[in-house]
Scaffold this active site. Structure first.
Site, PDB file in Angstrom:
ATOM      1  N   HIS A   1      25.591   8.863  18.450  1.00 38.31           N
ATOM      2  CA  HIS A   1      25.810  10.514  19.606  1.00 38.31           C
ATOM      3  C   HIS A   1      26.724  10.652  18.718  1.00 38.31           C
ATOM      4  CE1 HIS A   1      28.208   7.694  22.210  1.00 38.31           C
ATOM      5  NE2 HIS A   1      28.806   8.186  21.838  1.00 38.31           N
TER       6      HIS A   1
ATOM      7  N   ASP B   1      30.573  12.514  19.045  1.00 40.43           N
ATOM      8  CA  ASP B   1      31.158  12.834  21.517  1.00 40.43           C
ATOM      9  C   ASP B   1      30.779  14.168  21.543  1.00 40.43           C
ATOM     10  OD1 ASP B   1      31.281   9.942  21.472  1.00 40.43           O
ATOM     11  OD2 ASP B   1      33.448  10.664  20.662  1.00 40.43           O
TER      12      ASP B   1
ATOM     13  N   HIS C   1      28.089   7.457  16.263  1.00 39.13           N
ATOM     14  CA  HIS C   1      28.704   6.181  16.187  1.00 39.13           C
ATOM     15  C   HIS C   1      27.930   5.988  18.088  1.00 39.13           C
ATOM     16  CE1 HIS C   1      31.354   8.274  18.841  1.00 39.13           C
ATOM     17  NE2 HIS C   1      31.465   7.806  20.013  1.00 39.13           N
TER      18      HIS C   1
ATOM     19  N   ARG D   1      39.846   5.073  25.497  1.00 47.85           N
ATOM     20  CA  ARG D   1      39.520   5.990  24.566  1.00 47.85           C
ATOM     21  C   ARG D   1      40.272   7.407  24.906  1.00 47.85           C
ATOM     22  NH1 ARG D   1      33.813   8.615  23.271  1.00 47.85           N
ATOM     23  NH2 ARG D   1      35.305  10.927  24.045  1.00 47.85           N
TER      24      ARG D   1
END
Ligand code: SIN
Length: 271
Positions: free
Chosen positions: A101, A103, A246, A261
């Site tokens: 994907h 993000d 990623h 994150r």
């Protein structure tokens, strides 16, 4: 551009570099920020070792590159809503991001990038794979490039986040973006559909759209376009979400992998 402060070790010809010569827990000077911006433009994902940042330091680091975004699908920490915990252990039933994907492409303006800091990693496993959507686009035939030009696709958060929310009234974003986007900084073209969020190419029959998307997903998953990052405790990955995919590999159950994150907002819709 020549780098005068940072030491750069490219990891593949298409994507990824390790960066040395900077302590991300210290306030970053403008020249260092300029070189880091250049490195993210040049390598699409950059990696750092032996960094020690707390939540405030993590947010300060992210803010050096833009406004921090609040995740539209997952709640942030109670005291730091801009920070999302990334955690898996022996009790986990699923993990974040174990499917290719970019993000939050369901958002009207998907984020510019993310900075992931892991303080705890398994003895073995738990790598993250990144793929260059520039390299994937460049490897298409001119015929296919021409075919994709001008197409839009639907990106939906509903099927991604509904299974992991307890709030039946929560609405998740759904937006259309170009199948090929031009990066606002590098000016390069990259494929901008992904298997997690993209549900359909606009204006096609479902079977036609599925066929084109499956072809693109297989093409974009070619290892030639990838870099694989082996985490150590206190490593950081900073990726440009506008030109990469990623995937977090969950091959370490029941061990623990844990960190945080931040997501950096973009200010323009994909074009
Ligand atoms: C993600 O942000 O998708 C998670 C990446 C990772 O845990 O390596």
């Amino acid at each position: 551009m020549d780098y005068e402060i940072l030491e750069i070790k490219p990891m593949t010809a298409n994507i990824g570099a390790e960066i040395f010569g900077v302590d991300l827990s210290e306030p970053l000077t403008d020249p260092v920020i300029a070189e880091l911006r250049q490195a993210i433009t040049d390598y699409q994902v950059i990696f750092f070792r032996d960094q020690h940042i707390d939540h405030d330091g993590h947010k300060t680091l992210g803010k050096a590159f833009g406004e921090l975004a609040i995740h539209s699908g997952v709640a942030g920490l109670a005291d730091h809503p801009e920070i999302v915990a990334i955690h898996a252990d022996a009790n986990s039933k699923f993990i974040a991001g174990d499917n290719w994907h970019s993000d939050l492409t369901c958002n009207e303006i998907p984020p510019m990038g993310s900075i992931l800091y892991l303080h705890t990693v398994p003895e073995v496993g738990g790598d993250t794979l990144f793929a260059s959507m520039y390299a994937a686009y460049d490897a298409l035939s001119d015929r296919m490039k021409a075919y994709l030009d001008g197409l839009y696709a639907v990106h939906d958060g509903e099927h991604v986040y509904r299974p992991i929310t307890n709030d039946p009234d929560k609405k998740f974003p759904c937006n259309e973006h170009p199948v090929v986007r031009t990066h606002p900084v590098s000016g390069k073209k990259g494929i901008f559909v992904n298997p997690s969020y993209t549900t359909k190419i606009v204006g096609m029959r479902k079977d036609e759209s599925d066929g084109i998307l499956q072809m693109l997903y297989k093409h974009c998953s070619n290892p030639n376009f990838q870099v694989r990052f082996r985490w150590q405790p206190n490593s950081i990955a900073f990726w440009d979400n506008r030109c990469t995919w990623h995937l977090a590999v969950w091959d370490y159950f029941p061990q623990t992998r844990s960190g945080f994150r931040v997501t950096i907002a973009e200010d323009k819709r994909p074009a």
